[in-house]
Design an enzyme around this catalytic site. Structure first.
Site, PDB file in Angstrom:
ATOM      1  CE  LYS A   1      -1.707   1.645   4.089  1.00  0.00           C
ATOM      2  NZ  LYS A   1      -1.395   3.065   4.276  1.00  0.00           N
ATOM      3  CG  ASN A   2       2.274   2.662   3.533  1.00  0.00           C
ATOM      4  OD1 ASN A   2       1.122   3.029   3.257  1.00  0.00           O
ATOM      5  ND2 ASN A   2       2.650   2.369   4.772  1.00  0.00           N
TER       6      ASN A   2
ATOM      7  CG  ASP B   1      -4.465   5.765   9.992  1.00  0.00           C
ATOM      8  OD1 ASP B   1      -5.614   5.322   9.942  1.00  0.00           O
ATOM      9  OD2 ASP B   1      -3.558   5.416   9.217  1.00  0.00           O
TER      10      ASP B   1
ATOM     11  CG  ASP C   1       2.628   1.507   9.733  1.00  0.00           C
ATOM     12  OD1 ASP C   1       2.293   2.290  10.636  1.00  0.00           O
ATOM     13  OD2 ASP C   1       2.829   1.861   8.566  1.00  0.00           O
TER      14      ASP C   1
ATOM     15  CB  ILE D   1       7.253   6.513  14.280  1.00  0.00           C
ATOM     16  CG1 ILE D   1       8.375   5.479  14.139  1.00  0.00           C
ATOM     17  CG2 ILE D   1       6.980   7.219  12.958  1.00  0.00           C
ATOM     18  CD1 ILE D   1       9.713   6.031  13.717  1.00  0.00           C
TER      19      ILE D   1
HETATM   20  N1  EPU Z   1       6.565  14.417  10.609  1.00  0.00           N
HETATM   21  C1  EPU Z   1       6.716  15.747  10.942  1.00  0.00           C
HETATM   22  N2  EPU Z   1       6.791  16.665   9.935  1.00  0.00           N
HETATM   23  C2  EPU Z   1       6.705  16.317   8.623  1.00  0.00           C
HETATM   24  C3  EPU Z   1       6.549  14.945   8.282  1.00  0.00           C
HETATM   25  C4  EPU Z   1       6.475  14.026   9.304  1.00  0.00           C
HETATM   26  O1  EPU Z   1       6.803  16.099  12.114  1.00  0.00           O
HETATM   27  O2  EPU Z   1       6.785  17.187   7.744  1.00  0.00           O
HETATM   28  C5  EPU Z   1       6.469  13.421  11.684  1.00  0.00           C
HETATM   29  C6  EPU Z   1       5.098  12.749  11.712  1.00  0.00           C
HETATM   30  O3  EPU Z   1       4.170  13.527  12.420  1.00  0.00           O
HETATM   31  C7  EPU Z   1       5.388  11.423  12.365  1.00  0.00           C
HETATM   32  C8  EPU Z   1       6.828  11.117  11.890  1.00  0.00           C
HETATM   33  O4  EPU Z   1       7.371  12.364  11.438  1.00  0.00           O
HETATM   34  O5  EPU Z   1       5.379  11.580  13.755  1.00  0.00           O
HETATM   35  C9  EPU Z   1       6.912  10.092  10.768  1.00  0.00           C
HETATM   36  O6  EPU Z   1       6.134  10.507   9.670  1.00  0.00           O
HETATM   37  P1  EPU Z   1       6.464  10.073   8.174  1.00  0.00           P
HETATM   38  O7  EPU Z   1       6.449  11.316   7.357  1.00  0.00           O
HETATM   39  O8  EPU Z   1       7.692   9.226   8.142  1.00  0.00           O
HETATM   40  O9  EPU Z   1       5.219   9.161   7.828  1.00  0.00           O
HETATM   41  P2  EPU Z   1       4.190   9.292   6.644  1.00  0.00           P
HETATM   42  O10 EPU Z   1       4.893   9.464   5.358  1.00  0.00           O
HETATM   43  O11 EPU Z   1       3.122  10.269   6.994  1.00  0.00           O
HETATM   44  C10 EPU Z   1       4.196   6.728   6.153  1.00  0.00           C
HETATM   45  C11 EPU Z   1       3.160   5.629   6.062  1.00  0.00           C
HETATM   46  C12 EPU Z   1       2.639   5.293   7.450  1.00  0.00           C
HETATM   47  C13 EPU Z   1       3.821   4.894   8.329  1.00  0.00           C
HETATM   48  C14 EPU Z   1       4.892   6.012   8.325  1.00  0.00           C
HETATM   49  C15 EPU Z   1       6.136   5.642   9.091  1.00  0.00           C
HETATM   50  C16 EPU Z   1       2.156   6.011   3.929  1.00  0.00           C
HETATM   51  C17 EPU Z   1       0.950   6.355   3.150  1.00  0.00           C
HETATM   52  N3  EPU Z   1       2.044   6.058   5.242  1.00  0.00           N
HETATM   53  O12 EPU Z   1       3.514   7.866   6.692  1.00  0.00           O
HETATM   54  O13 EPU Z   1       1.798   4.156   7.271  1.00  0.00           O
HETATM   55  O14 EPU Z   1       3.362   4.689   9.634  1.00  0.00           O
HETATM   56  O15 EPU Z   1       5.276   6.314   6.971  1.00  0.00           O
HETATM   57  O16 EPU Z   1       6.755   4.528   8.547  1.00  0.00           O
HETATM   58  O17 EPU Z   1       3.183   5.656   3.378  1.00  0.00           O
HETATM   59  C18 EPU Z   1      -0.018   2.681   7.622  1.00  0.00           C
HETATM   60  O18 EPU Z   1       0.261   2.133   6.560  1.00  0.00           O
HETATM   61  O19 EPU Z   1      -0.832   2.180   8.457  1.00  0.00           O
HETATM   62  C19 EPU Z   1       0.628   3.970   7.957  1.00  0.00           C
HETATM   63  C20 EPU Z   1       0.142   4.810   8.851  1.00  0.00           C
END
Ligand code: EPU
Length: 420
Positions: free
Chosen positions: A22-23, A116, A305, A327
């Site tokens: 998915k991701n 989420d 996750d 995280i």
């Molecule tokens: N963060 C910031 N500022 C930003 C970006 C992120 O503070 O500009 C913080 C977030 O708030 C969080 C942490 O950094 O506390 C990690 O966020 P990240 O950007 O790495 O995650 P994401 O890209 O929003 C993806 C996955 C998530 C998974 C995370 C971590 C997708 C669509 N989602 O989210 O997947 O938990 O990486 O590996 O790729 C899931 O599949 O259930 C899911 C939530």
């Protein structure tokens, strides 16, 4: 509204295959916007989030045709550079259209993302990086108006934290920027390597994906491509924990064991027998799990996750485990639901103290989010009696054929409409 009804007691056995991640696929779909023409993505899971992202693409002007696990995407020359608020609110990954639309159109209007509820999830790193590349932002009634009238320019960006989404947004923005973009402290997730591979097939020049420094040499244009999506390590890991928690014997095929290295290590510490081949993993669960301490970290650390599923396993351990979530600030709403099943889990700051109990007892619980919902289904498989997991649509966002796949392994589980 639908719910899953699980009857505890079955030991799972047999083998199940997984589809693409998915991701990864959500980002690949956005990446297609960078090149007009016909793209094809293979090994795509038929999950709700993929359908939502296809609707985002369609709003922008592309067309998506889904046939089984293949999606054909047709991207026109002229795009409408905006993502509608009702879709973006449902799925945080929609924020990635920002980088792609800025690169293609020099402008984008994207609502602030939802997704989420794991506490505050800012996008400051996405915006800061894009600003260094020449973009400017204006927030009007909850919608970000982004422009780069002179096009994006390559820049040196060092992320404060290896954010998956920020790394991907900068990759999408950088591939057609003028000059070289360097992303320091980049996320190293396999899904990012896979995005770089797809972008490479489209003509991008990227090196270092999978390491902490990614270098992107901008190219003037990109071409459509065909790509097979990397297997979903989270789907694979969830079925392996299902085998472990039921004391069963489950083999997951069509996966990449290397991508689950830390999670498998923790399953071994919990008393599982783990064997791996090139593209499969077999887990034989213990009679009773051993307690295990673990902490979530960016890849190659233990995946956040997979944390709720592992905690579900450890609720039955023969001692106390400590889990530290690094995280997200607030990924703990499901703990109350696990405790409703008879688990003894307490929250102290970013730590969960999991005191192993001998049995769980089925009752209605709320799925909360994708992974929490999956974890509660796994707990229900070992709870006495029936467990009803309501709000099952959360689980459908991330797992294709969750109920039939678990049933094929011997789980007693069915999907039903919520009465009334
Ligand atoms: N963060 C910031 N500022 C930003 C970006 C992120 O503070 O500009 C913080 C977030 O708030 C969080 C942490 O950094 O506390 C990690 O966020 P990240 O950007 O790495 O995650 P994401 O890209 O929003 C993806 C996955 C998530 C998974 C995370 C971590 C997708 C669509 N989602 O989210 O997947 O938990 O990486 O590996 O790729 C899931 O599949 O259930 C899911 C939530």
């Amino acid at each position: 509204m639908e719910q899953f009804v699980v009857t505890g007691g079955a030991r799972l056995g047999g083998s199940v295959s997984v589809l693409g991640a998915k991701n990864a696929v959500l980002k690949h779909l956005v990446a297609t916007l960078l090149a007009p023409g016909s793209h094809r993505l293979e090994n795509v899971p038929g999950i709700l989030d993929v359908h939502i992202m296809c609707r985002v693409l369609e709003h922008v002007g592309a067309s998506c045709a889904i046939a089984g696990s293949t999606i054909d995407i047709d991207v026109p020359v002229h795009l409408r550079p905006e993502a509608p608020i009702d879709l973006v609110r449902q799925m945080r990954a929609s924020i990635l259209v920002l980088g792609a639309l800025l690169a293609r159109c020099g402008e984008a209007r994207v609502a602030l993302p939802g997704g989420d509820d794991f506490g505050s999830r800012p996008i400051d790193m996405h915006l800061g990086g894009l600003e260094s590349m020449g973009a400017t932002f204006d927030l009007v009634h909850g919608v970000l108006h982004a422009t780069a009238p002179d096009g994006l320019i390559g820049a040196d960006v060092h992320l404060e934290f290896p954010s998956v989404g920020a790394t991907e947004n900068l990759l999408l923005a950088g591939v057609m920027a003028r000059g070289t973009t360097t992303i320091g402290n980049a996320a190293r997730e396999p899904e990012i390597q896979d995005l770089a591979a797809f972008l490479g097939a489209m003509g991008a020049r990227i090196s270092g994906a999978g390491t902490s420094t990614i270098v992107v040499e901008g190219v003037p244009s990109m071409s459509p491509a065909i790509h097979r999506v990397v297997p979903d390590r989270l789907e694979a890991g969830t079925y392996l924990v299902a085998g472990a928690i039921t004391g069963g014997d489950v083999t997951v095929t069509d996966c990449v064991p290397e991508h689950l290295r830390m999670e498998l290590r923790k399953l071994v510490e919990a008393g599982c027998e783990v064997t791996t081949g090139d593209d499969w993993v077999r887990v034989v669960g213990p009679e009773r799990p051993l307690p295990v301490d673990f902490a979530t970290l960016p890849y190659p650390g233990f995946h956040t996750d997979m944390h709720p599923q592992m905690v579900a396993l450890l609720t039955l351990a023969s001692g106390t485990s400590v889990m530290t979530e690094n995280i997200y600030s607030a990924r703990f709403r499901y703990v109350g639901e696990l405790n409703r099943l008879g688990a003894e889990v307490t929250l102290e700051g970013q730590h969960l103290i999991v005191r192993g109990v001998a049995t769980l007892s089925g009752c209605p619980v709320d799925a909360c989010d994708i992974r929490a919902g999956a974890a509660l289904v796994l707990a229900g498989m070992v709870a006495d009696g029936y467990t009803t997991v309501v709000d099952a649509q959360h689980i459908d966002r991330g797992y294709h054929d969750f109920v039939p796949k678990l049933a094929s392994l011997g789980a007693e589980i069915r999907r039903e409409d919520v009465p009334g």
